[in-house]
Design an enzyme around this catalytic site. Structure first.
Site, PDB file in Angstrom:
ATOM      1  N   HIS A  67       0.864  -1.183   0.000  1.00  0.00           N
ATOM      2  CA  HIS A  67       0.000   0.000   0.000  1.00  0.00           C
ATOM      3  C   HIS A  67       0.902   1.235   0.000  1.00  0.00           C
ATOM      4  O   HIS A  67       2.051   1.185   0.464  1.00  0.00           O
ATOM      5  CB  HIS A  67      -0.896   0.014   1.230  1.00  0.00           C
ATOM      6  CG  HIS A  67      -1.968  -1.022   1.198  1.00  0.00           C
ATOM      7  ND1 HIS A  67      -3.121  -0.908   1.945  1.00  0.00           N
ATOM      8  CD2 HIS A  67      -2.087  -2.196   0.520  1.00  0.00           C
ATOM      9  CE1 HIS A  67      -3.891  -1.959   1.725  1.00  0.00           C
ATOM     10  NE2 HIS A  67      -3.277  -2.758   0.870  1.00  0.00           N
ATOM     11  N   GLU A  69       1.113   3.908   1.787  1.00  0.00           N
ATOM     12  CA  GLU A  69       1.663   4.334   3.069  1.00  0.00           C
ATOM     13  C   GLU A  69       2.798   3.412   3.525  1.00  0.00           C
ATOM     14  O   GLU A  69       3.821   3.891   4.022  1.00  0.00           O
ATOM     15  CB  GLU A  69       0.563   4.359   4.149  1.00  0.00           C
ATOM     16  CG  GLU A  69      -0.544   5.341   3.869  1.00  0.00           C
ATOM     17  CD  GLU A  69      -1.712   4.765   3.059  1.00  0.00           C
ATOM     18  OE1 GLU A  69      -2.801   5.361   3.096  1.00  0.00           O
ATOM     19  OE2 GLU A  69      -1.537   3.715   2.383  1.00  0.00           O
ATOM     20  N   CYS A  97      -5.918   2.483   5.624  1.00  0.00           N
ATOM     21  CA  CYS A  97      -6.605   1.246   5.998  1.00  0.00           C
ATOM     22  C   CYS A  97      -6.037   0.759   7.336  1.00  0.00           C
ATOM     23  O   CYS A  97      -5.039   1.298   7.822  1.00  0.00           O
ATOM     24  CB  CYS A  97      -6.405   0.191   4.904  1.00  0.00           C
ATOM     25  SG  CYS A  97      -4.749  -0.534   4.887  1.00  0.00           S
ATOM     26  N   CYS A 100      -2.234  -0.058   7.173  1.00  0.00           N
ATOM     27  CA  CYS A 100      -1.404   1.136   7.043  1.00  0.00           C
ATOM     28  C   CYS A 100      -1.411   1.955   8.321  1.00  0.00           C
ATOM     29  O   CYS A 100      -0.377   2.483   8.736  1.00  0.00           O
ATOM     30  CB  CYS A 100      -1.864   1.964   5.849  1.00  0.00           C
ATOM     31  SG  CYS A 100      -1.588   1.114   4.276  1.00  0.00           S
TER      32      CYS A 100
END
Length: 170
Positions: A67, A69, A97, A100
């Site tokens: 992801h 991040e 999310c 993250c």
């Protein structure tokens, strides 16, 4: 310049900088889509300087943890040669999310700025609601089966860690 006007001036500079950093995160989200990833980008800033960038690489890298991040955290840690990002902030194109958010906590990032909400992400097909719901449940009530097994070896590793002179607390 009086003290009140100085604070207003500083606030304006911060707002312009924040906008610039968020625009970079959004630019990365668009680049991610052009490269086959999802529409997510993130920038980590420390002392007014970008120290890490990331864009979603789940599909192109075949890595469900890639992801934006998390990629930005990995990039910042590599660039700064540390696992501790205290004193930094993250600008991300979307509300993080659960994975993250956890990574941001572990990295000790001090503030999160985001644009799109988790509801916006759900409307675009990225719905984390089930994960948020599962995290709050007792282990026995979760949809994904989870079971503790005998832990003598694991417990020994923890005891060894506690007695180790080489450990680095994190």
């Amino acid at each position: 310049m009086d003290k009140e006007n100085a604070y207003v001036s500083i606030a304006k500079v911060i707002k312009v900088s924040n906008k610039r950093f968020m625009e970079k995160a959004i630019e990365l989200s668009e680049k991610s889509m052009r490269n086959g990833g999802g529409p997510f980008g993130a920038v980590i800033v420390k002392d007014g300087q970008v120290v890490g960038e990331g864009m979603n690489g789940v599909v192109p890298l075949k890595d469900p943890t890639a992801h934006a991040e998390v990629v930005a955290i990995r990039n910042a840690c590599q660039n700064l040669a540390t696992f501790d990002l205290s004193g930094s902030v993250i600008f991300t194109s979307c509300e993080p999310c659960p994975m993250c958010l956890s990574a941001i906590w572990w990295a000790r990032i001090e503030k999160i700025y985001f644009c799109n909400t988790r509801d916006d992400a759900a409307a675009a097909g990225f719905d984390d609601a089930a994960i948020y719901c599962e995290i709050s449940k007792n282990l026995s009530e979760r949809t994904l089966p989870i079971e503790q097994l005998s832990c003598e070896g694991a417990c020994k590793a923890f005891r060894d860690w506690l007695g180790s002179e080489k450990k680095v607390a994190y």
